[in-house]
Design a protein around this motif. Structure first.
Motif, PDB file in Angstrom:
ATOM      1  N   ALA A 190       0.838  -1.204   0.000  1.00 28.38           N
ATOM      2  CA  ALA A 190       0.000   0.000   0.000  1.00 28.38           C
ATOM      3  C   ALA A 190       0.867   1.245   0.000  1.00 28.38           C
ATOM      4  O   ALA A 190       0.581   2.215  -0.710  1.00 28.38           O
ATOM      5  CB  ALA A 190      -0.926  -0.011   1.222  1.00 28.38           C
ATOM      6  N   ALA A 191       1.924   1.239   0.773  1.00 27.46           N
ATOM      7  CA  ALA A 191       2.821   2.394   0.803  1.00 27.46           C
ATOM      8  C   ALA A 191       3.493   2.579  -0.547  1.00 27.46           C
ATOM      9  O   ALA A 191       3.647   3.686  -1.042  1.00 27.46           O
ATOM     10  CB  ALA A 191       3.857   2.204   1.903  1.00 27.46           C
ATOM     11  N   GLU A 192       3.904   1.475  -1.155  1.00 32.81           N
ATOM     12  CA  GLU A 192       4.516   1.584  -2.475  1.00 32.81           C
ATOM     13  C   GLU A 192       3.533   2.118  -3.491  1.00 32.81           C
ATOM     14  O   GLU A 192       3.897   2.896  -4.376  1.00 32.81           O
ATOM     15  CB  GLU A 192       5.025   0.214  -2.922  1.00 32.81           C
ATOM     16  N   ALA A 193       2.290   1.676  -3.385  1.00 30.68           N
ATOM     17  CA  ALA A 193       1.295   2.086  -4.380  1.00 30.68           C
ATOM     18  C   ALA A 193       1.078   3.583  -4.384  1.00 30.68           C
ATOM     19  O   ALA A 193       0.828   4.179  -5.430  1.00 30.68           O
ATOM     20  CB  ALA A 193      -0.020   1.365  -4.131  1.00 30.68           C
ATOM     21  N   ILE A 194       1.157   4.204  -3.213  1.00 33.68           N
ATOM     22  CA  ILE A 194       0.950   5.647  -3.238  1.00 33.68           C
ATOM     23  C   ILE A 194       2.266   6.381  -3.388  1.00 33.68           C
ATOM     24  O   ILE A 194       2.301   7.603  -3.439  1.00 33.68           O
ATOM     25  CB  ILE A 194       0.196   6.152  -1.994  1.00 33.68           C
ATOM     26  N   GLY A 195       3.371   5.629  -3.479  1.00 31.40           N
ATOM     27  CA  GLY A 195       4.636   6.262  -3.828  1.00 31.40           C
ATOM     28  C   GLY A 195       5.434   6.795  -2.656  1.00 31.40           C
ATOM     29  O   GLY A 195       6.186   7.764  -2.813  1.00 31.40           O
ATOM     30  N   VAL A 196       5.308   6.201  -1.486  1.00 32.14           N
ATOM     31  CA  VAL A 196       6.126   6.617  -0.343  1.00 32.14           C
ATOM     32  C   VAL A 196       7.601   6.360  -0.684  1.00 32.14           C
ATOM     33  O   VAL A 196       7.924   5.320  -1.240  1.00 32.14           O
ATOM     34  CB  VAL A 196       5.727   5.814   0.909  1.00 32.14           C
ATOM     35  N   PRO A 197       8.499   7.310  -0.384  1.00 32.65           N
ATOM     36  CA  PRO A 197       9.906   7.118  -0.726  1.00 32.65           C
ATOM     37  C   PRO A 197      10.475   5.860  -0.087  1.00 32.65           C
ATOM     38  O   PRO A 197      10.112   5.486   1.030  1.00 32.65           O
ATOM     39  CB  PRO A 197      10.597   8.363  -0.145  1.00 32.65           C
ATOM     40  N   ARG A 198      11.408   5.223  -0.785  1.00 33.42           N
ATOM     41  CA  ARG A 198      11.898   3.909  -0.363  1.00 33.42           C
ATOM     42  C   ARG A 198      12.532   3.934   1.018  1.00 33.42           C
ATOM     43  O   ARG A 198      12.297   3.051   1.837  1.00 33.42           O
ATOM     44  CB  ARG A 198      12.917   3.389  -1.370  1.00 33.42           C
ATOM     45  N   ARG A 200      11.938   5.824   3.449  1.00 33.38           N
ATOM     46  CA  ARG A 200      10.909   5.948   4.455  1.00 33.38           C
ATOM     47  C   ARG A 200      10.214   4.613   4.701  1.00 33.38           C
ATOM     48  O   ARG A 200       9.919   4.241   5.829  1.00 33.38           O
ATOM     49  CB  ARG A 200       9.893   6.996   4.014  1.00 33.38           C
ATOM     50  N   ILE A 201       9.990   3.893   3.612  1.00 32.96           N
ATOM     51  CA  ILE A 201       9.361   2.584   3.769  1.00 32.96           C
ATOM     52  C   ILE A 201      10.257   1.687   4.618  1.00 32.96           C
ATOM     53  O   ILE A 201       9.799   1.010   5.537  1.00 32.96           O
ATOM     54  CB  ILE A 201       9.108   1.919   2.405  1.00 32.96           C
ATOM     55  N   VAL A 204      10.616   3.506   8.375  1.00 32.06           N
ATOM     56  CA  VAL A 204       9.426   3.904   9.116  1.00 32.06           C
ATOM     57  C   VAL A 204       8.347   2.834   9.064  1.00 32.06           C
ATOM     58  O   VAL A 204       7.614   2.630  10.004  1.00 32.06           O
ATOM     59  CB  VAL A 204       8.873   5.228   8.563  1.00 32.06           C
ATOM     60  N   GLU A 205       8.254   2.119   7.944  1.00 32.23           N
ATOM     61  CA  GLU A 205       7.211   1.093   7.855  1.00 32.23           C
ATOM     62  C   GLU A 205       7.716  -0.267   8.302  1.00 32.23           C
ATOM     63  O   GLU A 205       7.071  -0.979   9.051  1.00 32.23           O
ATOM     64  CB  GLU A 205       6.705   0.978   6.406  1.00 32.23           C
TER      65      GLU A 205
END
Lengths: 299, 614, 350
Positions: A190-198, A200-201, A204-205
């Motif tokens: 989901a984070a990748e789909a909205i384009g969260v910077p890598r 940060r993923i 932070v995720e």
């Protein structure tokens, strides 16, 4: 439209929120963690504050014969050079503890980054990183350190780097193994789909979700780092051969073991308690994390 | 292995024995530690030889626990604290370990839910079938047992040659594994069989075959069967009598026709209304709230907090299970009114045709797959503004891969995808921000799609923070929570404090908070209970209307599409085999695959009609 | 333990968790034997690659970093003696040429001459290798069955007295460095508390390790205490996971006698992952003996390595490093193969 007002009922939360501090708190309720923490405080206290409490300096000349038993000036007798065993013992923990902590921190920082990267990128980078780790893992840790020392001599930074180097691949493996299932989870997608910077993923995720096994591994690495550094000193490879270091004490007083045991027994027991402490704390954290996992999956 | 055969607690059927095969009386099961709260209470029923009793309930109702108790078995942390399970003269709950070992597999058998996990991965299936015969000394000798194994395989329509028997479990498909499980259960010709949702996870056609096998075997050998399930349609097809469980108690039990046509308990009624209808058009209605967990039951009737018939006396004392018709008992003080209410409910179609509008999403010659295989072939479809298009297919049909490609989660793709006329890059990361905001995705698994370490508020804020609009973030989060019918207090909670349905609402909120145009829902209800499913579909349908969303709704559950979609595309083996309005496809499909899919899907109405007529 | 055993060097072996709902099957005939050889072949190649990389690391760590000549001769060396030593060690040649010379020599069984003893390295370490191998084998032969037994029994009697006691003692011993364990044993049994066993285990030149069994007791005991706790814990965890699995539950629900459930369904599946750990621990012993041999003055390659490092005896260090690394790689390979053999699922996927 639904017949009833679809607002859900206000039931109180079923399980406590799960954060890293929650796991630590849970761990502290276990007997073994408490014993571990107590031991750590005692031995750590000796290591840190010992030099302030020592009746004599570590290399003071006391006018006593070497390898003598307990006396008025020397509580536990003298060592192979006539120095006060008790003072040297109080002095000898700082170095080991500091070096081990530094090596553990290096292992954690670098290892976690590499492990997260490997788990997230999969494919070629993952393979390359893991092969690199394999090369380091092809040696027993002590041997890696010895080979480094053989060439460059045992300086402080070398010991830290060498021991840190043995920690890095093990931490990286554990991180990677823990992070791999997380990377597959949908919230990462989901984070990748909205384009969260890598980056940060990664930090932070994913990272907060692997904290539990990392804490366990961290305490394990600290345990082994202490043992390794003390072991190296025992073998005769220490940055400070004249200083009072528990491992050095054991080494130099070992020959006289049958005559004057305290020069060996005191530091050995201290190292034993220290490693037991970190080991117990790590085990307590592991149990707490597993226990929380189980209550969740039972619902 | 003992050599003296253990006395059979029951005489064989056909020897003039007319009583029930198994009688469960006031069964009570509790937690072993802590507060000893009970998870199952006052459960009583009987099953006659050759009869199938369906035990229906949603997750947490205790149905699996009851099923296992019939074999005297409990899972870790749980123990049987009261009641009896009688087979003839013997009480299973009073047996010692030896007697239980003799009983299990021989007199009472179990068919597990997950066939792959229940077979030992390191042993060949032949060995695992033979050992149950050996353990119970079945047959005259090794030769007789070999023959029996072959016979068992034929009974479940599997090959009986030694090469096949030499396979390991992972070399079989899911359906084949389940049939092996059935064969093992029927091997020693037991009197009673407990089947625990044995068709979960199987595709519709395999499910139909397995159910048929169960029916035939049970009838042929006069076995009493307890069929535990959450799927009312399946139960309606298979069972003669049904017991409905809620929060650890039986709330209604009776003959299948009577129970489903004129349910007497409000929960049963609501459960039936939550099932998507295949043929009639009827609005899907969910049940608000969630079932109480063990130890948190309200005083009085457990269903009272969610019941529309509730009165003061419902909270005063727990209603007794009392008869309301022949063989039909119910645990409700207003049962007669409920029954009448149910019979008066009419079925209305709620289908609206929407005028076709401009295309939002256009797919031309799209192929998608993996490095070596193509999974999705030649897709050409259009999604119009404010339209909901359902993508239906079984597992492996490629529907999820296609949906993920549209969302940019799956990047190995050829062909053109246009969003409002502008091409879409393969990977989401390569798409401009606006496009990423316009297309949003809701995942299937509510337990994996929310970061367990972040609060609900943070989770919903994340897209807002990313897409720039930083003013009034808190206000927008609160608005969104309200829209999905969650109170504002949820913002401080963590995902594991929420139920599956609530988590899915959060996922929907997260997807909609940035005002997307296109919402892709990937099997968003498959992991949820039937009643929760209905509520979520209802929510999505109303959101789609209110917000004017275009929606791509992926599901394997064909009847469900009626409640939400205008058009449906049926996929098989990566291709679209049929595409058209929902009504047309469901009533008169043209493609053979679609027709087979429809006929194999268990439908409650069809089952009831068959039962009525014959 | 001075450092912990780590995960397998190269295996991508999965845990034995059977998959969930309907997995499409690949209908196959009886499993073929030949894929295993292909797998073994690939693993051997991978191991050779790792060894090759290790040789580069060893060589460059010892001869390229720092100044070997100065390290050998010390700070007070004269430039002349330094130059002479450099000439003798070929340190003036290009690094790559030095490396290839060394590698070529190794592959022919020639590891150069020891700087301290001026003798061929191979001759020097031959006896020591035998001594160490003997020690490791005995320690392994005792600790492996012991840890499997302890681990499984604790899992079967979970949370009861034996399990709790085992859990605590393995925790303690797994954390302690081996030299600490060794010295405590010496203090307990040899020098201070009791005097029943020898505190040192010197092997006279030309003698064999089995000449004096009492001298072996304490070193072997130390090694066993270093390895058993870890393997026992893994065995216990593995056994518990298997005992809670669906297929063991199913076996019980089929009415199989408990004995059959344990021996046919539980144990084999629990052993699989344990093989890896066992192999790793044996490899780990190769490092553990460095310290243990020093404690007990035992003449094995551990002592040899320690002395070589002390004397900056590069050829010996390099040879022993390659030897131990080679041992690691071989043991990892054996572990991978053993796991594959025990896990049919992986066999047919090769």
């Amino acid at each position: 439209m639904s017949v009833l007002n679809p607002l859900v009922t206000n039931e109180p939360p079923l399980v406590q929120p799960r954060r890293a501090t929650g796991v630590l708190r849970q761990a502290l309720t276990l007997g073994r963690t408490r014993v571990g923490v107590a031991l750590l405080i005692i031995v750590g206290g000796i290591a840190v504050f010992g030099p302030l409490l020592a009746p004599h300096g570590p290399q003071d000349y006391l006018g006593l014969l070497p390898n003598q038993g307990a006396s008025a000036k020397a509580l536990f007798g003298t060592d192979h050079l006539g120095q006060d065993v008790w003072s040297r013992f109080l002095d000898g923990g700082r170095e080991i503890l500091l070096l081990a902590l530094a090596a553990t921190v290096i292992g954690l920082v670098v290892g976690v980054t590499l492990g997260l990267l490997a788990a997230y990128t999969k494919g070629f980078i993952d393979d390359a990183l893991m092969r690199g780790m394999d090369v380091i893992l092809a040696f027993p840790s002590i041997m890696l350190a010895l080979v480094a020392i053989a060439t460059l001599g045992p300086s402080y930074w070398l010991v830290i780097v060498a021991v840190g180097l043995t920690n890095i691949p093990r931490v990286a493996r554990i991180t990677r193994a823990a992070a791999q299932p997380i990377v597959e989870r949908d919230f990462v997608a989901a984070a990748e789909a909205i384009g969260v910077p890598r980056l940060r993923i990664l930090f932070v995720e994913i990272l907060p979700n692997v904290l539990s096994p990392l804490m366990v591994e961290g305490s394990l690495r600290l345990t082994y780092s202490i043992g390794l550094i003390a072991g190296l000193a025992f073998l005769g490879f220490t940055p400070n051969p004249n200083g009072a270091d528990w491992g050095v004490m054991i080494q130099e007083n070992y020959v006289a073991l049958s005559v004057q045991p305290w020069g060996v027994v005191l530091p050995v027991v201290a190292i034993a308690f220290l490693t037991m402490a970190t080991g117990m704390i790590g085990d307590g954290i592991a149990r707490a994390a597993a226990g929380i996992d189980r209550t969740r999956s039972a619902e | 292995m003992s050599t003296t055969p253990h006395p059979d607690p029951l005489p064989r059927a056909g020897e003039g024995y007319l009583g029930p095969a198994i009688v469960v009386d006031k069964l009570r099961i509790s937690m072993s530690s802590g507060s000893r709260t009970d998870i199952v209470d006052d459960v009583s029923f009987e099953i006659a030889p050759g009869e199938v009793l369906g035990l229906v309930g949603e997750s947490g109702s205790g149905k699996t626990t009851v099923g296992l108790a019939l074999l005297g078995h409990t899972r870790r942390g749980v123990q049987i604290t009261g009641g009896s399970v009688r087979l003839g003269d013997s009480d299973v709950l009073k047996m010692n370990d030896d007697e239980l070992a003799h009983l299990r597999g021989r007199v009472v058998s179990y068919v597990p839910q997950d066939p792959a996990a229940a077979l030992n991965p390191a042993l060949r299936i032949g060995t695992q079938m033979r050992e149950v015969l050996e353990a119970h000394n079945f047959g005259a000798g090794a030769e007789a047992r070999t023959q029996r194994v072959a016979e068992m395989m034929r009974e479940v329509a599997l090959p009986d040659d030694p090469a096949y028997l030499n396979r390991y479990p992972h070399e079989l498909s899911g359906g084949q594994q389940q049939r092996v499980g059935l064969a093992i259960a029927f091997a020693c010709r037991p009197r009673v069989i407990v089947l625990d949702e044995p068709t979960t996870g199987l595709d519709v056609t395999t499910q139909a075959h397995v159910l048929g096998t169960v029916r035939d075997l049970a009838a042929a050998h006069g076995v009493a069967a307890l069929y535990v399930s959450h799927d009312l349609a399946v139960v309606g097809t298979l069972a003669m009598r049904v017991a409905v469980m809620y929060s650890g108690r039986i709330v209604e039990i009776g003959p299948v026709l009577d129970l489903f046509r004129s349910a007497a308990h409000p929960y049963t009624e609501r459960l039936i209304f939550a099932i998507p209808h295949l043929t009639g058009g009827r609005e899907l209605i969910g049940i608000a709230g969630r079932a109480p967990s063990p130890g948190r039951r309200p005083p009085g009737c457990s269903f009272a907090p969610r019941c529309e018939f509730v009165q003061d006396r419902c909270n005063a004392a727990l209603p007794e299970l009392r008869p309301i018709a022949v063989g039909h008992r119910v645990r409700c003080v207003r049962a007669e009114e409920v029954r009448g209410h149910m019979q008066r409910q009419s079925t209305n179609g709620v289908h609206e045709e929407r005028a076709s509008q401009a295309a939002v999403l256009t797919l031309t010659n799209v192929n998608a797959g993996y490095r070596r295989t193509t999974v999705v072939h030649d897709i050409n479809i259009e999604l119009s503004r404010q339209e909901c298009l359902a993508l239906v297919g079984e597992s492996g049909s490629g529907k999820t891969t296609l949906a993920r490609s549209v969302a940019g989660l799956h990047s190995i793709r050829t062909g053109d995808m246009l969003l409002n006329g502008v091409p879409l890059a393969n990977a989401a990361r390569n798409r401009p921000r606006e496009q990423r905001r316009t297309i949003q995705y809701v995942f299937q698994n509510p337990y994996g799609s929310l970061n367990p370490r972040r609060t609900i508020g943070h989770i919903i804020r994340q897209p807002l923070e990313l897409f720039g609009s930083s003013k009034d973030i808190d206000k927008k989060v609160a608005e969104m929570l309200d829209r999905v019918s969650l109170s504002a207090t949820y913002a401080e909670r963590y995902p594991d404090q929420l139920s599956g349905g609530e988590r899915q609402r959060v996922a929907i909120a997260r997807a909609l908070v940035c005002d997307p145009q296109v919402l892709i829902c990937d099997e968003v209800t498959s992991a949820l209970d039937v009643s929760v499913q209905a509520a979520i579909v209802d929510l999505l349908a109303s959101l789609q209307r209110d917000l004017g969303l275009s929606m791509l709704f992926v599901t394997h559950n064909l009847p469900l599409v009626r409640s939400i979609a205008q058009r449906v595309a049926v996929m098989s083996h990566g291709r679209i085999v049929e595409l058209g309005p929902v009504d047309t496809i469901l009533k008169s499909p043209e493609d053979a695959y679609t027709r087979r899919l429809l006929s194999d899907t268990p439908s409650l109405e069809v089952a009831l009609e068959t039962a009525e007529s014959g | 333990m001075a450092s912990g055993p780590s995960g397998s060097a190269s295996a991508t072996v999965e845990r034995l968790t059977p998959g969930g709902p309907a997995a499409q099957a690949r209908p196959t005939s009886a499993p073929a034997v030949s894929p295993i050889w292909g797998f073994i072949g690939r693993r051997i190649l991978l191991g050779a690659l790792v060894l090759f990389l290790v040789s580069i690391v060893v060589f460059f760590a010892t001869q390229a970093l720092g100044d070997p000549a100065r390290a050998i001769l010390g700070r007070s060396a004269t430039p002349a003696s330094l130059a002479a030593l450099r000439e003798q060690l070929h340190l003036n040649r290009p690094l790559v040429e030095q490396y290839l010379t060394w590698l070529g020599g190794l592959l022919h069984g020639d590891a150069g001459n020891s700087l301290a003893a001026q003798e061929p390295v191979t001759k020097l370490i031959a006896d020591h290798v035998v001594n160490s191998a003997f020690l490791v084998l005995i320690a392994g032969a005792i600790s492996i069955p012991l840890s499997i037994l302890i681990g499984s029994y604790a899992a079967l009697r979970r949370d009861k007295a034996f399990d709790v006691a085992m859990s605590l003692s393995t925790l303690v011993f797994a954390a302690l460095p081996e030299f600490v364990v060794g010295i405590m044993l010496v203090v307990l049994f040899a020098t201070t508390v009791l005097h029943v066993l020898p505190g040192v285990s010197i092997i006279p030149p030309g003698g064999k390790p089995w000449d004096d069994p009492t001298a072996l007791v304490l070193p072997v005991l130390t090694l066993v205490l270093a390895v058993t706790p870890y393997v026992a814990r893994i065995m216990r965890a593995s056994m518990i996971e298997v005992l809670e699995s669906d297929y063991v539950e199913m076996a019980r629900l089929k009415g199989l006698p408990e004995r059959v459930v344990i021996t046919r369904h539980a144990l084999p599946n629990a052993l699989g992952p344990t093989f890896q750990v066992i192999a790793l621990n044996l490899a780990y012993l190769a490092g553990g003996i460095i310290v243990v041999e020093y404690v007990f003055n035992y003449g094995g390659i551990g002592s040899e390595l320690r002395d070589a490092v002390y004397n900056h005896d590069l050829p010996v260090i390099q040879a022993l490093a390659m030897l131990i690394a080679g041992l690691y790689v071989v043991l990892n390979l054996l572990a991978d193969v053993a796991t594959i053999l025990v896990t049919p699922k992986l066999r047919t996927r090769l």
